[in-house]
Motif scaffolding. Structure first.
Motif, mmCIF file in Angstrom:
data_model
loop_
_atom_site.group_PDB
_atom_site.id
_atom_site.type_symbol
_atom_site.label_atom_id
_atom_site.label_comp_id
_atom_site.label_asym_id
_atom_site.label_seq_id
_atom_site.Cartn_x
_atom_site.Cartn_y
_atom_site.Cartn_z
ATOM 1 N N GLN A 119 0.828 -1.195 0.000
ATOM 2 C CA GLN A 119 0.000 0.000 0.000
ATOM 3 C C GLN A 119 0.863 1.246 0.000
ATOM 4 O O GLN A 119 2.062 1.176 0.235
ATOM 5 C CB GLN A 119 -0.934 0.002 1.205
ATOM 6 N N VAL A 120 0.193 2.368 -0.262
ATOM 7 C CA VAL A 120 0.844 3.660 -0.215
ATOM 8 C C VAL A 120 0.135 4.501 0.845
ATOM 9 O O VAL A 120 -1.097 4.464 0.966
ATOM 10 C CB VAL A 120 0.821 4.356 -1.591
ATOM 11 N N GLN A 121 0.912 5.218 1.619
ATOM 12 C CA GLN A 121 0.360 6.092 2.635
ATOM 13 C C GLN A 121 0.275 7.515 2.096
ATOM 14 O O GLN A 121 1.201 7.994 1.439
ATOM 15 C CB GLN A 121 1.219 6.064 3.899
ATOM 16 N N LEU A 122 -0.831 8.184 2.377
ATOM 17 C CA LEU A 122 -1.094 9.504 1.834
ATOM 18 C C LEU A 122 -1.404 10.490 2.950
ATOM 19 O O LEU A 122 -2.139 10.169 3.883
ATOM 20 C CB LEU A 122 -2.282 9.463 0.870
ATOM 21 N N VAL A 123 -0.860 11.690 2.824
ATOM 22 C CA VAL A 123 -1.108 12.753 3.787
ATOM 23 C C VAL A 123 -1.409 14.035 3.036
ATOM 24 O O VAL A 123 -0.567 14.526 2.281
ATOM 25 C CB VAL A 123 0.090 12.969 4.729
ATOM 26 N N GLU A 124 -2.615 14.578 3.238
ATOM 27 C CA GLU A 124 -3.006 15.821 2.594
ATOM 28 C C GLU A 124 -2.602 17.016 3.444
ATOM 29 O O GLU A 124 -2.520 16.928 4.668
ATOM 30 C CB GLU A 124 -4.527 15.873 2.365
ATOM 31 N N SER A 125 -2.404 18.132 2.773
ATOM 32 C CA SER A 125 -2.134 19.385 3.456
ATOM 33 C C SER A 125 -2.550 20.536 2.549
ATOM 34 O O SER A 125 -2.805 20.343 1.366
ATOM 35 C CB SER A 125 -0.657 19.514 3.836
ATOM 36 N N GLY A 126 -2.616 21.729 3.110
ATOM 37 C CA GLY A 126 -2.910 22.910 2.330
ATOM 38 C C GLY A 126 -4.324 23.435 2.470
ATOM 39 O O GLY A 126 -4.651 24.478 1.889
ATOM 40 N N GLY A 127 -5.169 22.739 3.215
ATOM 41 C CA GLY A 127 -6.521 23.220 3.418
ATOM 42 C C GLY A 127 -6.546 24.433 4.326
ATOM 43 O O GLY A 127 -5.553 24.787 4.956
ATOM 44 N N GLY A 128 -7.695 25.075 4.378
ATOM 45 C CA GLY A 128 -7.840 26.250 5.208
ATOM 46 C C GLY A 128 -9.097 27.011 4.882
ATOM 47 O O GLY A 128 -9.989 26.514 4.197
ATOM 48 N N LEU A 129 -9.154 28.236 5.378
ATOM 49 C CA LEU A 129 -10.295 29.121 5.175
ATOM 50 C C LEU A 129 -9.931 30.191 4.159
ATOM 51 O O LEU A 129 -8.926 30.892 4.321
ATOM 52 C CB LEU A 129 -10.703 29.768 6.497
ATOM 53 N N VAL A 130 -10.737 30.304 3.117
ATOM 54 C CA VAL A 130 -10.523 31.312 2.086
ATOM 55 C C VAL A 130 -11.850 31.964 1.732
ATOM 56 O O VAL A 130 -12.920 31.400 1.957
ATOM 57 C CB VAL A 130 -9.886 30.726 0.810
ATOM 58 N N GLN A 131 -11.772 33.160 1.174
ATOM 59 C CA GLN A 131 -12.964 33.859 0.716
ATOM 60 C C GLN A 131 -13.357 33.391 -0.676
ATOM 61 O O GLN A 131 -12.520 32.912 -1.444
ATOM 62 C CB GLN A 131 -12.723 35.365 0.703
ATOM 63 N N ALA A 132 -14.634 33.512 -0.976
ATOM 64 C CA ALA A 132 -15.113 33.166 -2.308
ATOM 65 C C ALA A 132 -14.328 33.927 -3.364
ATOM 66 O O ALA A 132 -14.059 35.123 -3.218
ATOM 67 C CB ALA A 132 -16.598 33.467 -2.426
ATOM 68 N N GLY A 133 -13.958 33.211 -4.422
ATOM 69 C CA GLY A 133 -13.154 33.799 -5.476
ATOM 70 C C GLY A 133 -11.668 33.617 -5.285
ATOM 71 O O GLY A 133 -10.890 33.881 -6.207
ATOM 72 N N GLY A 134 -11.275 33.163 -4.114
ATOM 73 C CA GLY A 134 -9.874 32.964 -3.820
ATOM 74 C C GLY A 134 -9.347 31.643 -4.325
ATOM 75 O O GLY A 134 -10.054 30.870 -4.971
ATOM 76 N N SER A 135 -8.088 31.383 -4.011
ATOM 77 C CA SER A 135 -7.412 30.178 -4.475
ATOM 78 C C SER A 135 -6.775 29.434 -3.317
ATOM 79 O O SER A 135 -6.441 30.017 -2.279
ATOM 80 C CB SER A 135 -6.333 30.531 -5.505
ATOM 81 N N LEU A 136 -6.598 28.149 -3.532
ATOM 82 C CA LEU A 136 -5.973 27.298 -2.540
ATOM 83 C C LEU A 136 -5.300 26.144 -3.276
ATOM 84 O O LEU A 136 -5.825 25.661 -4.283
ATOM 85 C CB LEU A 136 -7.010 26.773 -1.554
ATOM 86 N N ARG A 137 -4.164 25.715 -2.778
ATOM 87 C CA ARG A 137 -3.445 24.598 -3.381
ATOM 88 C C ARG A 137 -3.288 23.482 -2.362
ATOM 89 O O ARG A 137 -2.641 23.673 -1.325
ATOM 90 C CB ARG A 137 -2.073 25.033 -3.886
ATOM 91 N N LEU A 138 -3.879 22.349 -2.655
ATOM 92 C CA LEU A 138 -3.770 21.185 -1.799
ATOM 93 C C LEU A 138 -2.616 20.307 -2.252
ATOM 94 O O LEU A 138 -2.366 20.170 -3.453
ATOM 95 C CB LEU A 138 -5.061 20.374 -1.815
ATOM 96 N N SER A 139 -1.938 19.709 -1.302
ATOM 97 C CA SER A 139 -0.844 18.806 -1.594
ATOM 98 C C SER A 139 -1.123 17.443 -0.990
ATOM 99 O O SER A 139 -1.794 17.331 0.035
ATOM 100 C CB SER A 139 0.480 19.351 -1.041
ATOM 101 N N CYS A 140 -0.601 16.423 -1.627
ATOM 102 C CA CYS A 140 -0.737 15.054 -1.155
ATOM 103 C C CYS A 140 0.631 14.406 -1.209
ATOM 104 O O CYS A 140 1.183 14.205 -2.293
ATOM 105 C CB CYS A 140 -1.739 14.284 -2.016
ATOM 106 N N ALA A 141 1.178 14.104 -0.048
ATOM 107 C CA ALA A 141 2.477 13.455 0.050
ATOM 108 C C ALA A 141 2.285 11.956 0.186
ATOM 109 O O ALA A 141 1.535 11.498 1.046
ATOM 110 C CB ALA A 141 3.262 14.006 1.235
ATOM 111 N N ALA A 142 2.959 11.199 -0.657
ATOM 112 C CA ALA A 142 2.818 9.749 -0.678
ATOM 113 C C ALA A 142 4.101 9.074 -0.234
ATOM 114 O O ALA A 142 5.200 9.554 -0.505
ATOM 115 C CB ALA A 142 2.430 9.268 -2.072
ATOM 116 N N SER A 143 3.948 7.958 0.425
ATOM 117 C CA SER A 143 5.080 7.139 0.824
ATOM 118 C C SER A 143 4.659 5.677 0.792
ATOM 119 O O SER A 143 3.480 5.360 0.777
ATOM 120 C CB SER A 143 5.586 7.521 2.212
ATOM 121 N N GLY A 144 5.641 4.788 0.767
ATOM 122 C CA GLY A 144 5.346 3.373 0.713
ATOM 123 C C GLY A 144 5.697 2.783 -0.640
ATOM 124 O O GLY A 144 6.809 2.960 -1.127
#
Length: 123
Positions: free
Chosen positions: A1-26
Motif C-alpha cells: 500500500q501507499v500512505q497519503l497525507v493531505e495538506s494545504g486546506g484552510g479558510l478562504v474567501q469566495a473567489g480565492g485560491s488554494l493549493r492542496l498537496s498530497c504526500a505519498a510514501s510506501g
C-alpha cells in the motif's frame, strides 16, 4: 500500500485560491492513479479530479472543470490540486486517494486514502 497525507486546506474567501498537496510514501507512487474526492457534511463523498499513472490523463467533475487543476510530481511522490475561483459550495473535507484500477470517478477504485484536509470557502 501507499500512505497519503493531505495538506494545504484552510479558510478562504469566495473567489480565492488554494493549493492542496498530497504526500505519498510506501509502494512506488508512480504506479498509482491519483484522485481527489471531497465530502461535505450530510453529503456523499464525490469525485473531484483524477490523474492516471500511465499517461497523466486528467479528468474533472463538471462542477470544478475550468477552476481546478490536478497534477503530480512522481519524482517527489507528490500530487496536487490547484483550486481557483473557489465557491462556498466547494466547502468540504478533501481527500487524496491512490489506486491501481483506472475507474477515475469511482471511490471504490481507490484502495488508499488520506485522512483529509478541510477546505472552507466563505461567502
Amino acid at each position: 500500500q501507499v500512505q497519503l497525507v493531505e495538506s494545504g486546506g484552510g479558510l478562504v474567501q469566495a473567489g480565492g485560491s488554494l493549493r492542496l498537496s498530497c504526500a505519498a510514501s510506501g509502494r512506488t507512487f508512480s504506479n498509482y492513479n491519483m484522485g481527489w474526492f471531497r465530502q461535505a457534511p450530510g453529503k456523499e463523498r464525490e469525485f473531484v479530479a483524477a490523474i492516471s499513472w500511465s499517461e497523466g490523463r486528467e479528468y474533472y467533475a463538471d462542477s470544478v472543470k475550468g477552476r481546478f487543476t490536478i497534477s503530480r510530481d512522481n519524482a517527489k511522490n507528490m500530487a496536487y490540486l490547484q483550486m481557483n475561483s473557489l465557491k462556498p459550495e466547494d466547502t468540504a473535507v478533501y481527500y487524496c486517494a491512490a489506486g491501481v484500477v483506472w475507474k477515475y470517478y469511482s471511490a471504490s477504485a481507490y484502495a488508499n486514502w488520506g485522512r483529509g484536509t478541510q477546505v472552507t470557502v466563505s461567502s
